[in-house]
Design an enzyme around this catalytic site. Structure first.
Site, short mmCIF file in Angstrom:
data_model
loop_
_atom_site.label_atom_id
_atom_site.label_comp_id
_atom_site.label_asym_id
_atom_site.label_seq_id
_atom_site.Cartn_x
_atom_site.Cartn_y
_atom_site.Cartn_z
N ALA A 10 0.81 -1.22 0.00
CA ALA A 10 0.00 0.00 0.00
C ALA A 10 0.84 1.27 0.00
CB ALA A 10 -0.94 0.00 1.20
N GLY A 11 2.12 1.11 0.29
CA GLY A 11 3.01 2.28 0.43
C GLY A 11 3.09 3.11 -0.84
N ARG A 15 10.04 7.66 -3.14
CA ARG A 15 11.40 7.83 -3.65
C ARG A 15 11.63 7.24 -5.04
NH1 ARG A 15 14.64 5.62 1.27
NH2 ARG A 15 12.59 4.83 1.89
N GLY A 82 1.02 2.57 8.61
CA GLY A 82 2.10 1.71 9.08
C GLY A 82 1.89 0.24 8.74
N LYS A 353 8.43 -11.37 -41.60
CA LYS A 353 7.26 -11.39 -40.71
C LYS A 353 6.31 -12.45 -41.24
CE LYS A 353 3.50 -9.80 -41.42
NZ LYS A 353 2.27 -9.13 -41.83
N ASN A 388 2.94 -7.04 -49.60
CA ASN A 388 1.89 -7.88 -49.02
C ASN A 388 0.65 -7.08 -48.63
OD1 ASN A 388 3.47 -6.58 -47.07
ND2 ASN A 388 2.99 -8.09 -45.50
N SER A 407 17.60 -9.79 -58.20
CA SER A 407 17.68 -8.66 -57.28
C SER A 407 16.63 -7.59 -57.58
CB SER A 407 19.06 -8.02 -57.38
OG SER A 407 20.02 -8.95 -56.95
N ALA A 425 15.95 -9.81 -62.63
CA ALA A 425 16.20 -8.71 -61.70
C ALA A 425 15.34 -7.50 -62.05
CB ALA A 425 17.67 -8.34 -61.74
N ARG A 442 9.84 -5.73 -66.57
CA ARG A 442 10.50 -4.44 -66.38
C ARG A 442 10.64 -3.78 -67.74
NH1 ARG A 442 15.77 -7.95 -65.47
NH2 ARG A 442 16.51 -8.04 -67.61
C1 UD1 Z 1 10.01 -1.99 7.48
C2 UD1 Z 1 10.17 -2.53 8.88
C3 UD1 Z 1 11.67 -2.63 9.22
C4 UD1 Z 1 12.37 -3.50 8.20
C5 UD1 Z 1 12.13 -2.98 6.79
C6 UD1 Z 1 12.66 -3.97 5.79
C7 UD1 Z 1 8.26 -1.81 10.19
C8 UD1 Z 1 7.76 -0.80 11.16
N1 UD1 Z 1 9.52 -1.65 9.80
O1 UD1 Z 1 10.51 -0.67 7.46
O2 UD1 Z 1 11.84 -3.16 10.51
O3 UD1 Z 1 13.76 -3.52 8.46
O4 UD1 Z 1 10.71 -2.84 6.56
O5 UD1 Z 1 12.53 -3.46 4.48
O6 UD1 Z 1 7.55 -2.71 9.83
N2 UD1 Z 1 3.18 -0.68 3.78
C9 UD1 Z 1 1.80 -0.73 3.68
N3 UD1 Z 1 1.05 0.11 4.43
C10 UD1 Z 1 1.59 0.99 5.29
C11 UD1 Z 1 3.01 1.04 5.40
C12 UD1 Z 1 3.77 0.19 4.64
O7 UD1 Z 1 1.27 -1.52 2.89
O8 UD1 Z 1 0.83 1.71 5.94
C13 UD1 Z 1 3.99 -1.59 2.95
C14 UD1 Z 1 4.87 -0.86 1.96
O9 UD1 Z 1 4.21 -0.73 0.72
C15 UD1 Z 1 6.07 -1.78 1.86
C16 UD1 Z 1 6.15 -2.45 3.23
O10 UD1 Z 1 4.87 -2.30 3.81
O11 UD1 Z 1 5.87 -2.80 0.91
C17 UD1 Z 1 7.22 -1.86 4.11
O12 UD1 Z 1 6.94 -0.50 4.34
P1 UD1 Z 1 8.10 0.56 4.46
O13 UD1 Z 1 7.49 1.88 4.75
O14 UD1 Z 1 9.02 0.46 3.32
O15 UD1 Z 1 8.82 0.05 5.80
P2 UD1 Z 1 10.24 0.41 6.28
O16 UD1 Z 1 10.22 1.74 6.95
O17 UD1 Z 1 11.22 0.19 5.21
#
Ligand code: UD1
Ligand code: CA
Length: 460
Positions: A10-11, A15, A82, A353, A388, A407, A425, A442
């Site tokens: 979901a992240g 970056r 989170g 082709k 073609n 040719s 040709a 030709r």
């Molecule tokens: C997380 C871990 C960390 C670990 C690292 C490894 C936690 C708090 N930390 O940190 O210990 O070393 O991964 O890569 O778990 N995601 C969601 N929803 C959210 C937040 C995140 O789906 O609300 C998903 C992200 O898309 C990603 C994964 O969870 O695929 C990890 O999230 P990310 O924010 O990258 O965690 P890190 O801070 O890297």
């Protein structure tokens, strides 16, 4: 025992600076998330719960026409609060007596063996974590152990003190749980931490406080648990993965000019004593026989190439089937539907082709052969074009066994040239040619004798 897999995706992937959801960025030609889904499928899980949020519609669209559209239980996390919060969204539909495996959609090279180990351990202890010892733990969650070496907690870098930051064992993020225990621990999570998030990692300290032994699988393979946060990490993981595949091929009997200059994006099967020069790219599924030579800068997409073939430099082949002892290129473009029979030859600057080139037939230079069927031992001269397409429809050109095309001939399809017929040709062939005949179409040559060249006009 049933296993439910929860994949977090979901992240935002801030970056990556991309309009594409992070997990759809490709590694070795395949989206990172597909790597993860393919790997967990091998565990035959009861369900795959995919937690998406940011750009979830694009992710759904991407899988709409695949088996995963139905295979996956789509879970929406509307606010990214989170990793713990993300898992909370998925657990209500999971049975209490199931095992839960949590993975990240942006950790593409995770191996099924370690996942299986984690599940097995967690089925005894209640929880197990995949960790890595690394000289570069920066940014990651650190594994805290007590003096009996038992894991007692995971501390995120942003919450860690100086001593904890020195720890080199990190949390991969991949964990397995007994569902009923996980559910209880999740209820206790709070956001009292540096990032104000529900950390999944906090459940480890809860488990330890309850006297639960935290199971552990350690890997020494940093690529396996490498998470992708930016494109530099993606590029570096890609190269590392490619070099690994090249080395495996080299060990299995393929001669490779440079393991750092080979790209395999898909499935590849190669026989013995085959040689790959530099900058060869394989896409999709390719099968090469024995003693095949692939020259530099060749692209092969979904091709089948028989024994003893030679593909020369800078050729591009897609969805092509080539029998043994053929030669292609340099600078040839073989498009989908091309079939070369035994010993056929395609030379430089030739495009084909939907064309079958019969056994021993040659198209040696500067030609376009499309929607065509060439018999055995046909010789197509330089600059020959199959016309073609009339602007609306496509038509077929048939050259029977032993045809010789001079040719710079235009073959205006539909047209059939009979066995052993010859074409002069420069001809524009618009109607069929009977067996054995010579066709010449030709302008007739006219010689004008006594012709005087113009002379330069000079000013007076
Ligand atoms: C997380 C871990 C960390 C670990 C690292 C490894 C936690 C708090 N930390 O940190 O210990 O070393 O991964 O890569 O778990 N995601 C969601 N929803 C959210 C937040 C995140 O789906 O609300 C998903 C992200 O898309 C990603 C994964 O969870 O695929 C990890 O999230 P990310 O924010 O990258 O965690 P890190 O801070 O890297
Ligand atoms: Ca991350």
């Amino acid at each position: 025992m049933q296993t439910d897999v929860v994949v977090l995706a979901a992240g935002k992937g801030t970056r990556m600076y991309s309009d594409l959801p992070k997990v759809l960025h490709a590694l070795a030609g395949k989206p990172m998330l597909t790597h993860v889904l393919d790997t967990v499928s091998a565990l035959e899980p009861h369900n795959i719960h995919l937690v998406t949020g940011f750009q979830s519609e694009l992710i759904k669209q991407h899988y709409a026409k695949t088996n995963y559209a139905r295979r996956v239980h789509w879970v929406e996390q509307t606010e990214q609060l989170g990793t713990g919060h993300a898992v909370m969204q998925a657990v209500p539909t999971i049975n209490d007596d199931a095992m839960v495996l949590v993975l990240y959609g942006d950790v593409p090279l995770i191996k099924v063996e370690n996942l299986q180990k984690l599940i097995n351990i967690a089925s005894h202890t209640g929880v197990a974590v995949l960790t890595l010892d690394t000289p570069t733990p920066g940014g990651l969650g650190r594994i805290i152990r007590n003096n009996r070496q038992q894991i007692v907690a995971i501390v995120e870098e942003k919450d860690a003190d100086d001593e904890q930051r020195k720890i080199r064992e990190i949390n991969s993020g991949i964990m397995a749980f007994k569902a009923n225990m996980l559910k209880q621990w999740l209820q206790k999570l709070n956001t009292n931490n540096a990032q104000g998030e529900y950390y999944l990692t906090d459940v480890i300290a809860f488990a330890h406080a309850e006297g639960v032994i935290i199971g552990n699988v350690q890997t020494s393979d940093c690529d396996e648990v490498q998470g992708i946060n930016d494109r530099l990490q993606l590029t570096e993981l890609e190269r590392s993965y490619q070099i690994r595949r090249a080395r495996e091929l080299a060990k299995s009997g393929v001669t490779i000019a440079d393991t750092a200059r080979l790209d395999i994006r898909g499935e590849l099967h190669i026989g013995r004593d085959t040689t790959l020069d530099v900058n060869v790219i394989f896409e999709g599924t390719n099968r090469l026989g024995n003693r095949v030579r692939i020259g530099p800068n060749v692209v092969l997409i979904n091709c089948e190439i028989g024994d003893n073939c030679h593909i020369l430099a800078n050729s591009h082949l897609e969805s092509v089937v080539i029998e043994e002892n053929c030669s292609v290129g340099p600078f040839a473009r073989l498009r989908p539907g091309t079939a070369l029979k035994k010993g056929a030859k395609i030379g430089n600057f030739v495009e084909t082709k939907k064309a079958t080139i019969g056994a021993g037939s040659k198209v040696s230079h500067l030609s376009y052969v499309g929607d065509a069927e060439l018999g055995a031992d046909v010789n197509v001269g330089a600059g020959t074009i199959t016309c073609n397409y009339d602007g609306v429809n496509k038509f077929k050109t048939i050259l029977k066994d032993g045809v010789f095309v001079g040719s710079n001939t235009a073959l205006v399809a539909p047209v059939t040239v009979g066995t052993n017929a010859t074409i002069g040709a420069g001809s524009v062939i618009t109607s069929d040619v009977p067996d054995q005949d010579l066709a010449v179409a030709r302008g007739k040559q006219k010689n004008i004798s006594g012709w005087k060249r113009p002379v330069k006009i000079t000013a007076e």
